[in-house]
Structure formats: C-alpha cells, structure tokens
Design an enzyme around this catalytic site. Structure first.
Site, PDB file in Angstrom:
ATOM      1  N   HIS A   8      -5.186 -26.424   4.209  1.00  0.00           N
ATOM      2  CA  HIS A   8      -6.560 -26.042   4.551  1.00  0.00           C
ATOM      3  C   HIS A   8      -7.053 -25.045   3.501  1.00  0.00           C
ATOM      4  CE1 HIS A   8     -10.066 -24.415   6.421  1.00  0.00           C
ATOM      5  NE2 HIS A   8      -9.495 -23.257   6.727  1.00  0.00           N
ATOM      6  N   GLU A  24      -4.634 -20.645  12.184  1.00  0.00           N
ATOM      7  CA  GLU A  24      -5.103 -22.036  12.325  1.00  0.00           C
ATOM      8  C   GLU A  24      -3.954 -23.003  12.586  1.00  0.00           C
ATOM      9  OE1 GLU A  24      -8.070 -22.426  12.682  1.00  0.00           O
ATOM     10  OE2 GLU A  24      -9.327 -21.402  11.210  1.00  0.00           O
TER      11      GLU A  24
HETATM   12  P1  13P Z   1      -4.939 -17.521   8.201  1.00  0.00           P
HETATM   13  O1  13P Z   1      -4.682 -16.435   7.164  1.00  0.00           O
HETATM   14  O2  13P Z   1      -4.752 -16.995   9.610  1.00  0.00           O
HETATM   15  O3  13P Z   1      -4.127 -18.735   7.932  1.00  0.00           O
HETATM   16  O4  13P Z   1      -6.470 -17.908   8.151  1.00  0.00           O
HETATM   17  C1  13P Z   1      -7.122 -18.161   6.947  1.00  0.00           C
HETATM   18  C2  13P Z   1      -8.277 -19.087   7.114  1.00  0.00           C
HETATM   19  O5  13P Z   1      -8.739 -19.625   6.154  1.00  0.00           O
HETATM   20  C3  13P Z   1      -8.841 -19.345   8.452  1.00  0.00           C
HETATM   21  O6  13P Z   1      -9.749 -20.403   8.404  1.00  0.00           O
END
Ligand code: 13P
Length: 266
Positions: free
Chosen positions: A97, A78
């Site tokens: 996030h 992301e």
């Molecule tokens: P990543 O491990 O690639 O950061 O993705 C986790 C996630 O929550 C995607 O929305």
C-alpha cells in the site's frame, strides 16, 4: 525456500524503494508478505518505511493479531486491509500500500485508470478501479476493496492512495510501480490535450498476447473472454464479472511489450 530473515530484509528494501521513489511521504505506506496460511510478516505502524531494519518487521496471524513484535513496534494500522486481500485471493503472497502522487491524484479526482494508452499498462494491469472512500484503519477500507479483489491486481483507494498485490513481494511492488507510471503518463497526456487511446482491436491483440504468455493474476484478458471486448470498454471498471488466474514478471512483460510493439508496427 527463502528464510524469514531474508524476507524481512526484502521488505525493508522495498520500503526504502517506495520511500526513495516518492511513493510515500513521512511514515505512510505499508507492506506485508504471507509466510503460510496463518503467519504473515508486515511493516510496523508509524515509522518511515524508508528507514526500516529487519527487527522492525512484525509477525501477525490471519486475523491480524500480533504473533511477534520487537520493542514498541505494532503492526500496521492497515493490517485488516492486507488480511482481506489474502482472504479473498489465495494466489496472493504479498500486498503493498502506498500513496504515489499521480495514482493518488486520480484516486482523489475520482477517475479510475481505465484508458488503454500503452501496451505495458494494458498487458500488466488491465484496468485499475477506485474503491469507495473508507476511514483508514477501520473495516471500511477492507469492505470497500473486497468486491474488486476477484477481478483486479491493483485498486485505487478513493481520496487515499493505491493498493497492489501479487504472488511475490517484488511482483506486488512492480504492480505499484507500473500503476504509478501509467497514472503519470495518463496525467501528462491529458495535460497535452488528451491521450490517443489504443483501439479495441489493439487492446484485443494485447489481451491475446497476455493469454498466450499465460500471465497469472486477475486481468480483463481472462475476465472478459466471450464478453465485452475488454474491461476498458466496460466503463469505469465498476462492474466486475468473471475470473482470471498471479502476477506479471517484469522481464516477461518487457519481452511481450517488445513483441507487441513490433507487431503493431507491421
Ligand atoms: P501505518 O504506518 O500504520 O502502516 O499507516 C500508514 C498509512 O499509509 C495508512 O494509510
């Protein structure tokens, strides 16, 4: 200035905190920190953010291209979403996030967090809109989030989760905590028959206190001056208009909230 290894350690600590608090499951969630205009540290994709060590953390440029990554680690899937936030918010130094249960439930139900129900949430967050659904890792999520960036410090991602950002890693994390706490209270109050919302006058009083304290960040207290009473009165926060100025410090918010509660009791 804090050295880079310290920042990597702090990212791991916040990763552990979001994992331990149930704000993410398994390998979900991601965190980034701006080092300078073309260097950013971020969590790697596909690992549990609760069990990272500093050597997991990747370094990327402002396009999200890898500048440094140990072993088989690759930057978060992301990363484009994070970079879009930095591009449109020069005041932002960190993006978080997560998929907190209550906030994500509201994001799934399509209900933005716009009801003024408690002083802390009104002062620290204002309102939290929902960005339209996008396929993870594509440009759809950054594109959906972009229009909210000039006006809010936290956004729900439809059928996905939540995004918060601020002028430090701790402040961005605190926004996520406040957002989830607000969502949980709203959920519980709805289950108990519906919240008794703060009145327009009370919301105006809280906005005024926020302005007096000069809290940074994008907030309806700064956006709605001279316009509607509050973003809470705009209905769904889908119409963004105006500008504001960083992030609420947790202690400061607590102090302000105490003052507000005292004045409301008079
Ligand atoms: P990543 O491990 O690639 O950061 O993705 C986790 C996630 O929550 C995607 O929305």
């Amino acid at each position: 200035m804090v050295n880079e290894y310290e920042i990597k350690k702090q990212i791991c600590e916040i990763g552990k905190r979001i994992y331990d608090r149930g704000m993410v499951a398994a390998n979900d969630g991601n965190i980034s920190v701006k080092i300078n205009d073309n260097e950013f540290l971020c969590t790697p994709t596909g690992v549990s953010k609760g069990f990272m060590t500093p050597d997991y953390i990747c370094r990327v440029d402002k396009e999200g291209n890898v500048l440094e990554a140990n072993g088989s680690f690759k930057p978060s899937s992301e990363i484009k979403m994070h970079m879009r936030v930095y591009k449109h918010r020069p005041d932002v130094k960190s993006v978080v996030h997560a998929h907190p249960i209550y906030a994500t439930s509201f994001a799934i139900a399509g209900i933005p967090l716009t009801q003024p129900i408690m002083p802390e949430a009104v002062i620290a967050l204002g309102c939290v809109p929902i960005a339209e659904y996008g396929t993870p890792s594509t440009n759809e999520i950054p594109d959906a989030v972009e229009k909210y960036l000039p006006y809010f410090d936290a956004v729900l991602l439809a059928n996905h989760g939540a995004l918060s950002f601020s002028d430090s890693l701790l402040a961005a994390y605190h926004k996520m905590e406040s957002l989830e706490f607000y969502a949980q209270l709203l959920f519980n109050a709805r289950a108990l028959g519906g919240p008794k919302e703060l009145s327009d006058e009370q919301v105006k009083g809280l906005y005024e206190i926020r302005r007096q304290f000069g809290l940074k960040g994008k907030h309806p207290a700064d956006i709605c001056v001279g316009g509607k009473n509050s973003c809470h009165a705009c209905g769904g926060c889908s119409v963004a208009h105006g500008v504001g100025g960083g992030a609420a410090d947790g202690d400061l918010v607590a102090a302000i909230t105490k003052k507000v509660i005292e004045s409301l009791g008079k």
